[in-house]
Design an enzyme around this catalytic site. Sequence first.
Site, PDB file in Angstrom:
ATOM      1  N   GLN A  77       5.212   4.327  -2.302  1.00  0.00           N
ATOM      2  CA  GLN A  77       4.421   3.646  -3.327  1.00  0.00           C
ATOM      3  C   GLN A  77       3.939   4.625  -4.404  1.00  0.00           C
ATOM      4  OE1 GLN A  77       3.772   0.604  -4.247  1.00  0.00           O
ATOM      5  NE2 GLN A  77       5.081  -0.264  -2.642  1.00  0.00           N
ATOM      6  N   SER A  78       4.779   5.572  -4.765  1.00  0.00           N
ATOM      7  CA  SER A  78       4.409   6.568  -5.773  1.00  0.00           C
ATOM      8  C   SER A  78       4.211   5.940  -7.151  1.00  0.00           C
ATOM      9  CB  SER A  78       5.499   7.636  -5.850  1.00  0.00           C
ATOM     10  OG  SER A  78       5.324   8.459  -6.984  1.00  0.00           O
TER      11      SER A  78
END
EC number: 3.5.99.7
Length: 338
Positions: A77-78
């Site tokens: 989930q960068s």
Amino acid sequence: MNLKQFPRHSLTFGPTPIHPLSRLSESLGGKVELYAKRDDCNSGLAFGGNKTRKLEYVIPDVLAQGADTLVSIGGIQSNHTRQVAAIAAHLGLKCVLVQENWVNYSDAVYDRVGNIQMSRIMGADVRLVSEGFDIGIRPSWEEAMESVRKAGGKPYPIPAGCSEHPLGGLGYVGFAEEVREQEAGLGFRFDYIVVCSVTGSTQAGMVVGFAADGRADRVIGIDASAKPEPTRAQILRIARHTAELVGLGRDITEADVVLDTRYGGPEYGLPSAGTLEAIRLSARLEGMMTDPVYEGKSMQGMIDMVRRGEFPQGSKVLFAHLGGVPALNAYSFLFKDG
């Protein structure tokens, strides 16, 4: 100090707004004035965020080198990789993203919603890798660059958070200069600036930028890595390098880097009860959304410091909102009841 010597490719709307958090301040006793600077609203490129500000100083080098593929890395989930994907699409470049399993969290749709969903929609080549969290240079990232070369492409490496890039600290030197210009219009100076820290270049740039007016140690980093010593060392190293680049005129010392380690747990990417309470409080009092990985933890830190009386009465505190809200969808179970 001279930031103008470095070429900048505009990716943002311009100076980000500063506004008071009046209801939050009042709920905490009204003795400290809280404000937010909204870098979460800084660009039309897939919601922007702090990495977009940093990448404005990297993109001129990308274009000068004639690269055709941006290669970057982050967690599943960068926010960073989502911003890299957006900029690649905007510039007509290819994009390869290495998404490692940095967070010990299981949700049925964790790898299909939020940041990673947007990266896929924007056409990035998303590669899921099982390695865990680390802020250093990763073999999986180097392997991705080699795969681009073997396919005949010309990769440009953008490290996690843009932090290990030689120019990664410049954007937040600019943030400090921007704040000074806004302070002139507001008629006061902020006593403290609160910012989330993990890979380090955001705080490092701020430390250098605010060192120019004697406020380096008024930048309060809130560690969200839960591995604070590597983070602290990286902030210091990047700040020293950035200070040399811009000609600050003095050395950056260990005393300039303030990193509060009380709010990073239980692990990187996992919120504590205090983080969740801070997310809900800022949302319900100000309509300002924060996330469980980064800004929720820095918001928790700021709120707790006010409650503990750690900011002197009358202080004006600026919360640097760096983005991160797209990751909320990946934590939907935690908020099923609001």
